[in-house]
Each structure stands twice: as structure tokens, then as C-alpha cells.
Design a protein around this motif. Structure first.
Motif, PDB file in Angstrom:
ATOM      1  N   LEU A 258       4.586  28.583 -34.343  1.00 56.28           N
ATOM      2  CA  LEU A 258       3.137  28.158 -34.966  1.00 56.28           C
ATOM      3  C   LEU A 258       2.418  28.089 -34.274  1.00 56.28           C
ATOM      4  O   LEU A 258       2.580  26.739 -32.897  1.00 56.28           O
ATOM      5  CB  LEU A 258       3.969  27.090 -36.084  1.00 56.28           C
ATOM      6  CG  LEU A 258       2.966  26.027 -36.577  1.00 56.28           C
ATOM      7  CD1 LEU A 258       2.698  26.816 -37.474  1.00 56.28           C
ATOM      8  CD2 LEU A 258       3.554  24.464 -36.748  1.00 56.28           C
ATOM      9  N   GLN A 259       1.249  28.712 -34.318  1.00 55.89           N
ATOM     10  CA  GLN A 259      -0.075  28.541 -33.515  1.00 55.89           C
ATOM     11  C   GLN A 259      -0.839  27.141 -33.774  1.00 55.89           C
ATOM     12  O   GLN A 259      -0.479  26.482 -34.376  1.00 55.89           O
ATOM     13  CB  GLN A 259      -0.654  29.670 -33.552  1.00 55.89           C
ATOM     14  CG  GLN A 259       0.100  30.548 -32.849  1.00 55.89           C
ATOM     15  CD  GLN A 259      -0.173  30.644 -31.213  1.00 55.89           C
ATOM     16  OE1 GLN A 259      -0.628  30.379 -30.539  1.00 55.89           O
ATOM     17  NE2 GLN A 259       1.749  31.294 -31.215  1.00 55.89           N
ATOM     18  N   LEU A 260      -1.154  26.621 -32.787  1.00 56.75           N
ATOM     19  CA  LEU A 260      -1.922  25.405 -33.221  1.00 56.75           C
ATOM     20  C   LEU A 260      -3.488  25.386 -34.483  1.00 56.75           C
ATOM     21  O   LEU A 260      -3.092  24.558 -35.098  1.00 56.75           O
ATOM     22  CB  LEU A 260      -3.091  24.573 -31.715  1.00 56.75           C
ATOM     23  CG  LEU A 260      -3.601  23.911 -32.329  1.00 56.75           C
ATOM     24  CD1 LEU A 260      -2.666  22.683 -32.512  1.00 56.75           C
ATOM     25  CD2 LEU A 260      -4.394  22.874 -31.011  1.00 56.75           C
ATOM     26  N   ASN A 261      -3.546  26.605 -34.508  1.00 58.04           N
ATOM     27  CA  ASN A 261      -4.364  26.731 -35.651  1.00 58.04           C
ATOM     28  C   ASN A 261      -4.304  26.810 -37.276  1.00 58.04           C
ATOM     29  O   ASN A 261      -4.849  26.084 -37.757  1.00 58.04           O
ATOM     30  CB  ASN A 261      -5.691  27.813 -35.383  1.00 58.04           C
ATOM     31  CG  ASN A 261      -4.553  29.276 -35.534  1.00 58.04           C
ATOM     32  OD1 ASN A 261      -3.402  29.507 -34.922  1.00 58.04           O
ATOM     33  ND2 ASN A 261      -5.525  30.464 -35.271  1.00 58.04           N
ATOM     34  N   GLU A 262      -3.443  27.253 -37.172  1.00 59.02           N
ATOM     35  CA  GLU A 262      -2.202  27.707 -38.297  1.00 59.02           C
ATOM     36  C   GLU A 262      -1.527  25.886 -38.336  1.00 59.02           C
ATOM     37  O   GLU A 262      -1.470  25.806 -40.187  1.00 59.02           O
ATOM     38  CB  GLU A 262      -1.279  28.390 -38.034  1.00 59.02           C
ATOM     39  CG  GLU A 262      -1.407  29.465 -37.563  1.00 59.02           C
ATOM     40  CD  GLU A 262      -0.041  30.215 -37.310  1.00 59.02           C
ATOM     41  OE1 GLU A 262       0.967  30.467 -36.442  1.00 59.02           O
ATOM     42  OE2 GLU A 262      -0.244  31.815 -38.190  1.00 59.02           O
ATOM     43  N   ALA A 263      -1.415  24.691 -37.105  1.00 58.50           N
ATOM     44  CA  ALA A 263      -0.827  24.126 -37.818  1.00 58.50           C
ATOM     45  C   ALA A 263      -2.337  22.891 -38.412  1.00 58.50           C
ATOM     46  O   ALA A 263      -1.793  22.751 -39.216  1.00 58.50           O
ATOM     47  CB  ALA A 263      -0.523  23.246 -36.356  1.00 58.50           C
ATOM     48  N   ILE A 264      -2.788  22.963 -38.145  1.00 60.75           N
ATOM     49  CA  ILE A 264      -3.966  22.164 -38.029  1.00 60.75           C
ATOM     50  C   ILE A 264      -4.516  22.886 -39.626  1.00 60.75           C
ATOM     51  O   ILE A 264      -4.676  21.727 -40.481  1.00 60.75           O
ATOM     52  CB  ILE A 264      -5.729  23.097 -37.796  1.00 60.75           C
ATOM     53  CG1 ILE A 264      -5.397  21.303 -36.111  1.00 60.75           C
ATOM     54  CG2 ILE A 264      -6.422  22.651 -38.122  1.00 60.75           C
ATOM     55  CD1 ILE A 264      -5.547  22.190 -34.817  1.00 60.75           C
ATOM     56  N   ARG A 265      -4.668  24.184 -40.414  1.00 61.37           N
ATOM     57  CA  ARG A 265      -4.799  24.607 -41.715  1.00 61.37           C
ATOM     58  C   ARG A 265      -3.829  24.298 -41.976  1.00 61.37           C
ATOM     59  O   ARG A 265      -3.793  23.947 -43.370  1.00 61.37           O
ATOM     60  CB  ARG A 265      -3.811  25.623 -41.359  1.00 61.37           C
ATOM     61  CG  ARG A 265      -5.122  26.908 -42.478  1.00 61.37           C
ATOM     62  CD  ARG A 265      -5.169  27.936 -42.926  1.00 61.37           C
ATOM     63  NE  ARG A 265      -3.950  29.218 -41.836  1.00 61.37           N
ATOM     64  CZ  ARG A 265      -2.571  29.407 -42.523  1.00 61.37           C
ATOM     65  NH1 ARG A 265      -2.609  29.257 -43.309  1.00 61.37           N
ATOM     66  NH2 ARG A 265      -2.065  30.596 -41.476  1.00 61.37           N
ATOM     67  N   PHE A 266      -2.643  23.843 -41.789  1.00 61.82           N
ATOM     68  CA  PHE A 266      -1.374  24.104 -42.407  1.00 61.82           C
ATOM     69  C   PHE A 266      -2.042  22.011 -43.294  1.00 61.82           C
ATOM     70  O   PHE A 266      -0.947  21.067 -43.621  1.00 61.82           O
ATOM     71  CB  PHE A 266       0.417  23.798 -41.976  1.00 61.82           C
ATOM     72  CG  PHE A 266       1.160  24.812 -42.083  1.00 61.82           C
ATOM     73  CD1 PHE A 266      -0.230  26.090 -42.621  1.00 61.82           C
ATOM     74  CD2 PHE A 266       1.648  24.864 -40.762  1.00 61.82           C
ATOM     75  CE1 PHE A 266       0.756  27.613 -42.374  1.00 61.82           C
ATOM     76  CE2 PHE A 266       1.975  26.719 -40.055  1.00 61.82           C
ATOM     77  CZ  PHE A 266       2.255  27.598 -42.048  1.00 61.82           C
TER      78      PHE A 266
END
Length: 71
Positions: free
Chosen positions: A59-67
Motif C-alpha cells: 500500500l503506497q502513501l498516495n493510495e492510502a490518501i486516495r482511500f
């Protein structure tokens, strides 16, 4: 007690317990619980999709922010 509290006459100081949010604003608990559930659902879906496609589940940071934004 600090000296400034003795000089203020129109101010009352109340010390709150360390975690008063759930007692003072019980609706916050439900909102936070729902938010966490939505976020966790997206996170788990992402990991399942990674397993199914044969990728390493990370899980990349940008994906976590999108979630977070979608939750």
C-alpha cells in the motif's frame, strides 16, 4: 496550582479526563467507526485485488490518501 489561576476572577478552570470525546460527543464515535470501516473495506479490497492479480500486496502513501478521500 499555577499562580495565574488565582488572579483570574471571571474564569473557571475545569480539567477534563484524558479521553472525553466519546463521553462529550457520542456521535463522534459512530462517525469515526463508520469512516474506519469504509477505509478498511477499500484497503482490504486493494490487497485482495493484488493477490488475485499476482502482485505483491503493498500500500503506497498516495493510495492510502486516495482511500481516505473516498471514505
Amino acid at each position: 496550582m499555577c499562580m495565574i489561576y488565582n488572579t483570574l476572577t471571571n474564569v473557571k478552570v475545569h480539567f477534563l479526563p484524558p479521553t472525553p470525546t466519546s463521553h462529550l460527543q457520542p456521535m463522534d464515535g459512530g462517525i469515526i467507526k463508520a469512516f474506519k470501516a469504509h477505509y478498511r473495506r477499500r484497503q482490504i479490497r486493494h490487497l485482495i485485488d493484488a493477490y488475485d492479480s499476482g502482485h505483491t500486496p503493498d500500500l503506497q502513501l498516495n493510495e492510502a490518501i486516495r482511500f481516505l478521500k473516498m471514505a
